[in-house]
Design a protein around this motif. Structure first.
Motif, PDB file in Angstrom:
ATOM      1  N   LEU A   1       0.831  -1.204   0.000  1.00 43.33           N
ATOM      2  CA  LEU A   1       0.000   0.000   0.000  1.00 43.33           C
ATOM      3  C   LEU A   1       0.865   1.252   0.000  1.00 43.33           C
ATOM      4  O   LEU A   1       0.541   2.240  -0.679  1.00 43.33           O
ATOM      5  N   SER A   2       1.952   1.226   0.735  1.00 44.73           N
ATOM      6  CA  SER A   2       2.857   2.377   0.776  1.00 44.73           C
ATOM      7  C   SER A   2       3.483   2.623  -0.589  1.00 44.73           C
ATOM      8  O   SER A   2       3.608   3.768  -1.042  1.00 44.73           O
ATOM      9  N   LEU A   3       3.883   1.535  -1.263  1.00 46.50           N
ATOM     10  CA  LEU A   3       4.483   1.666  -2.591  1.00 46.50           C
ATOM     11  C   LEU A   3       3.481   2.204  -3.607  1.00 46.50           C
ATOM     12  O   LEU A   3       3.827   3.044  -4.437  1.00 46.50           O
ATOM     13  N   VAL A   4       2.255   1.687  -3.554  1.00 42.93           N
ATOM     14  CA  VAL A   4       1.226   2.153  -4.484  1.00 42.93           C
ATOM     15  C   VAL A   4       0.963   3.635  -4.275  1.00 42.93           C
ATOM     16  O   VAL A   4       0.902   4.428  -5.225  1.00 42.93           O
ATOM     17  N   PHE A   5       0.811   4.030  -3.024  1.00 48.99           N
ATOM     18  CA  PHE A   5       0.540   5.437  -2.714  1.00 48.99           C
ATOM     19  C   PHE A   5       1.687   6.324  -3.172  1.00 48.99           C
ATOM     20  O   PHE A   5       1.489   7.339  -3.850  1.00 48.99           O
ATOM     21  N   ASP A   6       2.911   5.932  -2.845  1.00 48.48           N
ATOM     22  CA  ASP A   6       4.084   6.730  -3.201  1.00 48.48           C
ATOM     23  C   ASP A   6       4.301   6.752  -4.712  1.00 48.48           C
ATOM     24  O   ASP A   6       4.697   7.767  -5.283  1.00 48.48           O
ATOM     25  N   GLY A   7       4.027   5.624  -5.363  1.00 46.29           N
ATOM     26  CA  GLY A   7       4.229   5.540  -6.808  1.00 46.29           C
ATOM     27  C   GLY A   7       3.326   6.459  -7.596  1.00 46.29           C
ATOM     28  O   GLY A   7       3.723   7.033  -8.606  1.00 46.29           O
ATOM     29  N   TYR A   8       2.082   6.621  -7.117  1.00 50.69           N
ATOM     30  CA  TYR A   8       1.152   7.502  -7.818  1.00 50.69           C
ATOM     31  C   TYR A   8       1.390   8.970  -7.481  1.00 50.69           C
ATOM     32  O   TYR A   8       1.166   9.854  -8.314  1.00 50.69           O
TER      33      TYR A   8
END
Length: 284
Positions: free
Chosen positions: A213-220
């Protein structure tokens, strides 16, 4: 992971179905969670494997619906798992907080309606990428490039975060009741053991899903870093989130005596049958 996830969740479903003492309203939600997790191991992962092999891997970047299908089936199982955990938390909070009224509104019929509503809502949310996407021909079939930021952040991640908040509130309320003298009653220790099991399930979910979830949030949020996330680090976080679908079985088998007995009976194929009544669910 396929063997681990499927084996555990099939045993969970069989244990509840074959054992009268486990056929309770709360365990209907546990079965719903197990079915969602079983989809991860029995459908989502095999699809991922098949579509990663030639010539299917080429189709992922060339065929819109091949690309979207592998994401949608994953979204369905994940969203249903999350919603099921939220339902379990609300159910436990109602049972602990309003024990005198619980049996009146927590019935088999009510549980079936809630479970059907959970799956319907999950399906409606998860199939949205079929109609709302940024897919382009010959583009890399990766969620950051194919799924719009608004959907991934505000719908998928947003719904997961809302359920996490709701679940945290419910368990916080339960712990508050546990500390009050008014909450003490006969059988309270048994009730709290079940709450601890569900808390452990919730804790494992948080631990397994936080990295992804952290990666998805940061990636977007950081669009320039998209390319970096199509990497081993992202795939490792994805595998950890998927692995969570097989961990609930370990919690039940280790922490719940009735589940242990039922699972032992299934694995050992004993002739003596634990089930002594029909398949109707009991009020818990």
């Amino acid at each position: 992971m396929i063997i681990f996830i499927c084996f555990g969740n099939i045993l969970t479903i069989l244990a509840v179905w074959r054992t009268s003492i486990l056929r309770t309203v709360p365990n209907m939600y546990v079965v719903s969670l197990a079915v969602a997790d079983l989809i991860v191991g029995g459908i989502t992962l095999p699809v991922q494997i098949i579509l990663s092999l030639p010539p299917f891997s080429l189709l992922l970047d060339e065929d819109k619906y091949f690309c979207l299908f592998q994401m949608v089936i994953y979204f369905v199982s994940v969203t249903t798992s999350v919603f099921s955990m939220g339902v379990i938390a609300v159910d436990r909070a109602l049972y602990i907080g309003y024990p005198l009224h619980y049996n009146r509104f927590s019935t088999e019929k009510t549980a079936k309606v809630i479970i059907a509503g959970t799956w319907t809502a999950s399906l409606m949310i998860s199939i949205a990428p079929f109609y709302y996407n940024t897919w382009r021909e010959c583009q890399v079939c990766f969620s950051f490039f194919v799924i719009p930021m608004e959907y991934q952040l505000y719908v998928q991640v947003g719904s997961i975060i809302l359920v996490i908040i709701l679940t945290s509130i419910c368990y916080g309320y339960i712990l508050y009741i546990a500390r009050s003298k008014q909450g003490r009653s006969a059988g309270w220790e048994a009730d709290m053991k079940l709450v601890k099991i569900f808390l452990m399930v919730f804790g494992l979910f948080i631990g397994c899903w936080t990295p992804l979830l952290s990666l998805v949030f940061d990636g977007y949020i950081n669009q320039e870093k998209k390319e970096l996330y199509h990497s081993t680090f992202f795939e490792t976080s994805f595998c950890l989130s998927v692995l969570n679908s097989g961990m609930n079985f370990l919690v039940y088998s280790v922490k719940n005596m009735d589940f242990r007995k039922a699972i032992r009976d299934i694995l050992c194929r004993k002739k003596k049958c634990i089930n002594t009544v029909g398949p109707s669910f009991h009020r818990y």
